[in-house]
Design a protein around this motif. Structure first.
Motif, short mmCIF file in Angstrom:
data_model
loop_
_atom_site.label_atom_id
_atom_site.label_comp_id
_atom_site.label_asym_id
_atom_site.label_seq_id
_atom_site.Cartn_x
_atom_site.Cartn_y
_atom_site.Cartn_z
N PRO A 60 -3.83 9.67 12.15
CA PRO A 60 -3.70 8.21 11.99
C PRO A 60 -4.48 7.69 10.78
O PRO A 60 -3.99 6.80 10.08
CB PRO A 60 -4.31 7.65 13.29
CG PRO A 60 -4.23 8.77 14.26
CD PRO A 60 -4.36 10.02 13.48
N ILE A 61 -5.64 8.30 10.50
CA ILE A 61 -6.42 7.85 9.33
C ILE A 61 -5.63 8.13 8.05
O ILE A 61 -5.53 7.29 7.16
CB ILE A 61 -7.80 8.57 9.27
CG1 ILE A 61 -8.62 8.19 10.50
CG2 ILE A 61 -8.55 8.22 7.99
CD1 ILE A 61 -9.95 8.93 10.61
N MET A 62 -5.04 9.32 8.01
CA MET A 62 -4.24 9.70 6.83
C MET A 62 -3.11 8.70 6.60
O MET A 62 -2.89 8.24 5.48
CB MET A 62 -3.59 11.07 7.05
CG MET A 62 -4.55 12.19 7.21
SD MET A 62 -5.19 12.62 5.60
CE MET A 62 -6.57 13.57 6.09
N VAL A 63 -2.39 8.40 7.69
CA VAL A 63 -1.24 7.51 7.55
C VAL A 63 -1.71 6.13 7.13
O VAL A 63 -1.14 5.53 6.20
CB VAL A 63 -0.43 7.47 8.88
CG1 VAL A 63 0.71 6.46 8.78
CG2 VAL A 63 0.11 8.86 9.21
N THR A 64 -2.78 5.64 7.75
CA THR A 64 -3.29 4.30 7.41
C THR A 64 -3.74 4.27 5.95
O THR A 64 -3.50 3.29 5.24
CB THR A 64 -4.49 3.93 8.32
OG1 THR A 64 -4.16 4.31 9.65
CG2 THR A 64 -4.80 2.45 8.27
N SER A 65 -4.37 5.36 5.49
CA SER A 65 -4.88 5.39 4.12
C SER A 65 -3.75 5.23 3.10
O SER A 65 -3.98 4.78 1.98
CB SER A 65 -5.63 6.70 3.86
OG SER A 65 -4.71 7.76 3.76
N GLN A 66 -2.54 5.56 3.50
CA GLN A 66 -1.42 5.46 2.57
C GLN A 66 -0.99 4.02 2.32
O GLN A 66 -0.20 3.73 1.43
CB GLN A 66 -0.22 6.29 3.08
CG GLN A 66 -0.46 7.77 3.06
CD GLN A 66 -0.94 8.27 1.70
OE1 GLN A 66 -0.22 8.17 0.71
NE2 GLN A 66 -2.16 8.77 1.64
N VAL A 67 -1.51 3.10 3.17
CA VAL A 67 -1.20 1.68 2.97
C VAL A 67 -1.85 1.20 1.67
O VAL A 67 -1.32 0.35 0.96
CB VAL A 67 -1.72 0.86 4.19
CG1 VAL A 67 -1.51 -0.62 3.98
CG2 VAL A 67 -1.04 1.34 5.45
N ILE A 68 -3.01 1.80 1.32
CA ILE A 68 -3.71 1.42 0.08
C ILE A 68 -2.94 2.03 -1.09
O ILE A 68 -2.68 3.24 -1.10
CB ILE A 68 -5.15 2.01 0.05
CG1 ILE A 68 -5.88 1.65 1.34
CG2 ILE A 68 -5.92 1.57 -1.18
CD1 ILE A 68 -7.14 2.49 1.55
N PRO A 69 -2.57 1.21 -2.09
CA PRO A 69 -1.96 1.81 -3.29
C PRO A 69 -3.07 2.61 -4.00
O PRO A 69 -3.99 2.01 -4.57
CB PRO A 69 -1.49 0.63 -4.12
CG PRO A 69 -1.86 -0.60 -3.36
CD PRO A 69 -2.70 -0.23 -2.20
N ILE A 70 -3.00 3.94 -3.90
CA ILE A 70 -4.13 4.78 -4.30
C ILE A 70 -4.54 4.57 -5.76
O ILE A 70 -5.70 4.74 -6.13
CB ILE A 70 -3.82 6.26 -3.97
CG1 ILE A 70 -3.76 6.37 -2.44
CG2 ILE A 70 -4.89 7.20 -4.50
CD1 ILE A 70 -3.32 7.68 -1.91
N ILE A 71 -3.56 4.12 -6.58
CA ILE A 71 -3.85 3.91 -8.01
C ILE A 71 -5.03 2.94 -8.20
O ILE A 71 -5.82 3.07 -9.13
CB ILE A 71 -2.57 3.42 -8.72
CG1 ILE A 71 -1.60 4.60 -8.82
CG2 ILE A 71 -2.85 2.82 -10.08
CD1 ILE A 71 -0.21 4.24 -9.16
N VAL A 72 -5.17 1.97 -7.28
CA VAL A 72 -6.26 0.98 -7.44
C VAL A 72 -7.63 1.63 -7.30
O VAL A 72 -8.65 1.02 -7.62
CB VAL A 72 -6.13 -0.20 -6.44
CG1 VAL A 72 -4.81 -0.92 -6.60
CG2 VAL A 72 -6.34 0.27 -5.01
N LEU A 73 -7.67 2.88 -6.80
CA LEU A 73 -8.97 3.56 -6.66
C LEU A 73 -9.48 4.11 -7.99
O LEU A 73 -10.64 4.54 -8.08
CB LEU A 73 -8.86 4.71 -5.65
CG LEU A 73 -8.62 4.32 -4.18
CD1 LEU A 73 -8.44 5.56 -3.34
CD2 LEU A 73 -9.78 3.49 -3.65
N ALA A 74 -8.61 4.11 -9.03
CA ALA A 74 -9.00 4.70 -10.31
C ALA A 74 -10.30 4.10 -10.86
O ALA A 74 -11.23 4.84 -11.21
CB ALA A 74 -7.86 4.59 -11.31
N PRO A 75 -10.41 2.76 -10.94
CA PRO A 75 -11.68 2.20 -11.45
C PRO A 75 -12.87 2.63 -10.61
O PRO A 75 -13.96 2.88 -11.14
CB PRO A 75 -11.47 0.69 -11.35
CG PRO A 75 -10.01 0.50 -11.23
CD PRO A 75 -9.46 1.71 -10.58
#
Lengths: 247, 447
Positions: free
Chosen positions: A90-105
């Motif tokens: 469930p954590i994995m699936v929920t984490s996909q809600v975040i557009p991971i690209i925004v984590l770059a900064p």
């Protein structure tokens, strides 16, 4: 006519059109340059461009390897403690809600401008497809196979090595193919946000400096890098996945 | 006693009880068959004996099971148990040889010689390096069979392993199973829904009913050993011993499977009547027409036909045989062996029947086309689309174009017509042709 001949014809046609409009139309030349100018640019800056490509490739490959290793470790943990799977998935699936690209900064701030932040980005973006494919591959194993190994009292370590990994291989490979492309995208996007060297940095600079030749060479090299990673996995699958190839 | 189970109750949940007070016992090197309709708990019983069940937290088990002084779970851990599933359950990434050797690999044993011997026993020595996807269904079952014996199991549990195979493959595998059982002296529990299979392969039989109770238990006392039975199945199933077991066992399954409770008494009454005709051989078959129709309404057609085929084989009355023959021929999944048997019976007995005063010796070629050729159409519709042949022959016969019928039959005999099941169609055509030619000669004589 065979498909590959059609592809060659189409490529030649596109190149010809690109060359024609790139030479006769100023707007097109400013936007995407022309094949001859791109080749000239590549010839003049070969070493810089290849170093940038190598950097991006190293970041993508490292990220992919870390993601693969990490998903395998988590999966093995799940085999030993099945409850971990109920907790992790469930954590994995929920984490996909975040557009991971925004984590770059975030990674730039955390790990600096060097390749570490890019590797982290590539790893994060490619982890999910590998892990989920592995989990799906494991869940698809026939119930009778599980019962068979239970009857023969096969140790869990043996089952993981000789049964779960090999039988989940078709799914793992599908996940790896998706992740190979994603890892390249992850590395390039992280380079956009700040890098010393790399294809992403080149693409960013080409837009600021209005250098269509730099943009096109970087774009082509990015595509080739993604294609190269995909091909390596394809070759691996050809060698290790003979038993399901053609299914 | 090698294996003893007493009053086994089992449920998947508190409300859903699958087995109800089942007891069983088995000596070393014996084969016990567990038969019953689908969903009666046969496979569950096998999984309990193997120690797979009870597993989930909701499942529950009461009763005692003792295998050579151990509980099922202790026995499983001792490594003397093997299990063969309904599907071959092979490792798709391993070759035939690697699959057979896999149980040894789990135990950390390397024994190439044993694996090679097993490959030879099941006749797969030329396929040892093939992957499962390159094998037919029958070959996969052979690999699974060899794999089950590779550890030399003391107890082998077989869960309908041959149910998806045709009769030709089954016969081969029965021989191989018996050969391996002899070689390893294994004790076998064999779950099947096929009474014939159970009677061929076992020394003991139990029948489970719909509500998970044991309906019937018997020891198969036959002059023939299992090896002799598997080597000549067609002879064995015609013996009185086989028939004495088959009809009562099939009856138990049918009566139990009857949907309406009120129908059970009726089914029982009719089955007793059929049994008495089979034993006494009287000639009042016409009174059974309504009975057979009635029984088909109450229970499944498959069981009725199994019973009718058995009655056909054992009945002493030609008249009753003929009556049964028409019922059997109407069965849509009739297998080739039975249709061939009936056809041959028809031709070998036609003279006797005529002398007996039976009406059916007057059968016309049209009747033969319908019963015999149509039987094969029904036998395997997809493979032999032969409705055309029947319609064609009947039309020609009705329009009195005997020469055309004969020409067509000639073509069949000479193998010119595709889509037919040779040599059976040839055999039919040859005989029908002979009959028409005789009729023609008779007509000339009369003229």
């Amino acid at each position: 006519m065979k498909n590959w001949m059609l592809y060659i014809l189409l490529s030649v046609l596109l190149l010809a059109l690109w060359q024609y409009f790139g030479s006769h139309n100023q707007t097109v030349r400013l936007l995407i340059s022309s094949p001859t100018l791109v080749v000239e640019y590549f010839a003049e800056n070969t070493s810089e461009l290849l170093v940038a490509t190598k950097t991006t490739l190293v970041e993508a490959v490292s990220g992919l390897l870390i993601a693969t290793a990490f998903s395998f470790v988590v999966m093995i943990l799940c085999f030993y403690q099945p409850k971990v799977m109920d907790f992790v998935l469930p954590i994995m699936v929920t984490s996909q809600v975040i557009p991971i690209i925004v984590l770059a900064p975030f990674f730039i701030i955390l790990l600096g401008m060097g390749i570490a932040s890019k590797i982290a980005m590539a790893a994060v973006i490619s982890f999910f497809p590998i892990f989920v494919s592995f989990a799906q591959g494991y869940k698809a194993i026939n119930k009778n196979i599980h019962e068979f190994f239970y009857i023969y009292n096969a140790p869990l370590g043996f089952r993981i090595r000789k049964v779960y990994f090999p039988l989940a291989m078709p799914s793992i490979m599908s996940g790896l193919k998706v992740s190979a492309t994603l890892a390249t995208i992850g590395a390039i996007v992280a380079e956009f946000t700040g890098a010393e060297i790399g294809l992403g940095k080149n693409l960013f600079l080409s837009a600021i400096r209005l250098e269509p030749e730099l943009m096109m060479t970087s774009l082509i090299l990015s595509a080739l890098s993604g294609g190269l990673l995909f091909s390596v996995i394809w070759v691996l699958e050809k060698n290790f996945g003979k038993w399901y190839a053609g299914d | 006693m090698f294996l003893k189970g007493e009053k086994i109750d089992f449920g998947y949940t508190a409300e859903k009880q699958v087995l109800n007070g089942v007891s069983l016992s088995l000596d070393k090197s014996e084969t016990l068959s567990v038969v019953g309709a689908s969903g009666c708990g046969k496979s569950t019983l096998l999984r309990i004996i193997s120690g797979i069940l009870p597993s989930a937290k909701d499942t529950w088990l009461n009763g005692q099971i003792n295998i050579n002084g151990q509980t099922p779970d202790e026995y499983r851990k001792s490594g003397k148990l093997a299990f063969m599933f309904q599907e071959a359950t092979l490792m798709p990434n391993l070759t035939v040889k690697e699959n057979i050797a896999f149980p040894l690999k789990i135990k950390g044993i390397k024994d190439n010689e044993r694996v090679t011997n097993l490959l030879y026993t099941v006749g797969l020595e030329d396929h040892s390096n093939k992957l499962p996807k390159e094998l037919s269904g029958g070959m996969k079952t052979r690999v699974a069979l060899a794999r089950s014996f590779v550890t030399g199991p003391e107890l082998l549990l077989l869960d309908e392993p041959f149910s998806a195979l045709d009769i030709a493959w089954k016969s081969k595998l029965y021989i191989e199973l018996e050969k391996l059982r002899e070689q390893y002296h294994s004790t076998i529990i064999f779950v099947t829904h096929d009474v014939q299979e159970a009677l061929i392969l076992s020394n003991k039989i139990i029948v489970l009913g719909k509500n998970g109770t044991k309906l019937y238990e018997d020891i198969i006392e036959s002059d023939l050993s299992i090896q002799e039975r598997v080597n000549d199945i067609s002879d064995y199933i015609k013996t009185p011993t086989y028939q004495n077991y088959f009809i009562p066992i099939q009856k138990w399954i049918m009566v139990d499977g009857t949907r309406a409770v009120t129908g059970r008494e009726e089914v029982d009454r009719i089955l007793n009547k059929i049994s008495s005709v089979v034993e006494n051989g009287n000639n009042v078959w016409s009174t059974y027409q309504s009975d057979i129709n009635s029984i088909k309404e109450y229970t499944n057609v498959d069981s009725v036909n199994h019973l009718l085929v058995s009655a056909f084989r054992s009945s002493k009355s030609l008249d009753f045989k003929e009556y049964l023959m028409y019922h059997i021929l109407n069965y849509k999944d009739l297998d080739a062996d039975i249709s061939r048997e009936i056809f041959n019976f028809y031709y070998t007995n036609i003279e006797t029947a005529s002398a007996d005063g039976c009406k059916w010796y007057q059968t016309t070629p049209e009747h033969l086309f319908r019963t015999v050729i149509k039987t094969r159409i029904n036998g395997d519709r997809t493979k032999y689309p032969k409705e055309k042949l029947w319609i064609y022959l009947c039309d020609l016969y009705h329009s009195n174009e005997t020469t055309k019928v004969l020409n067509y039959l000639n073509d069949v005999v000479e193998g010119k017509i595709e889509q037919l099941d040779y040599p059976f169609a040839k055999e039919v055509a040859q005989k029908v042709k002979g009959k028409i030619e005789n009729e023609k000669l008779d007509a000339i004589h009369i003229a």
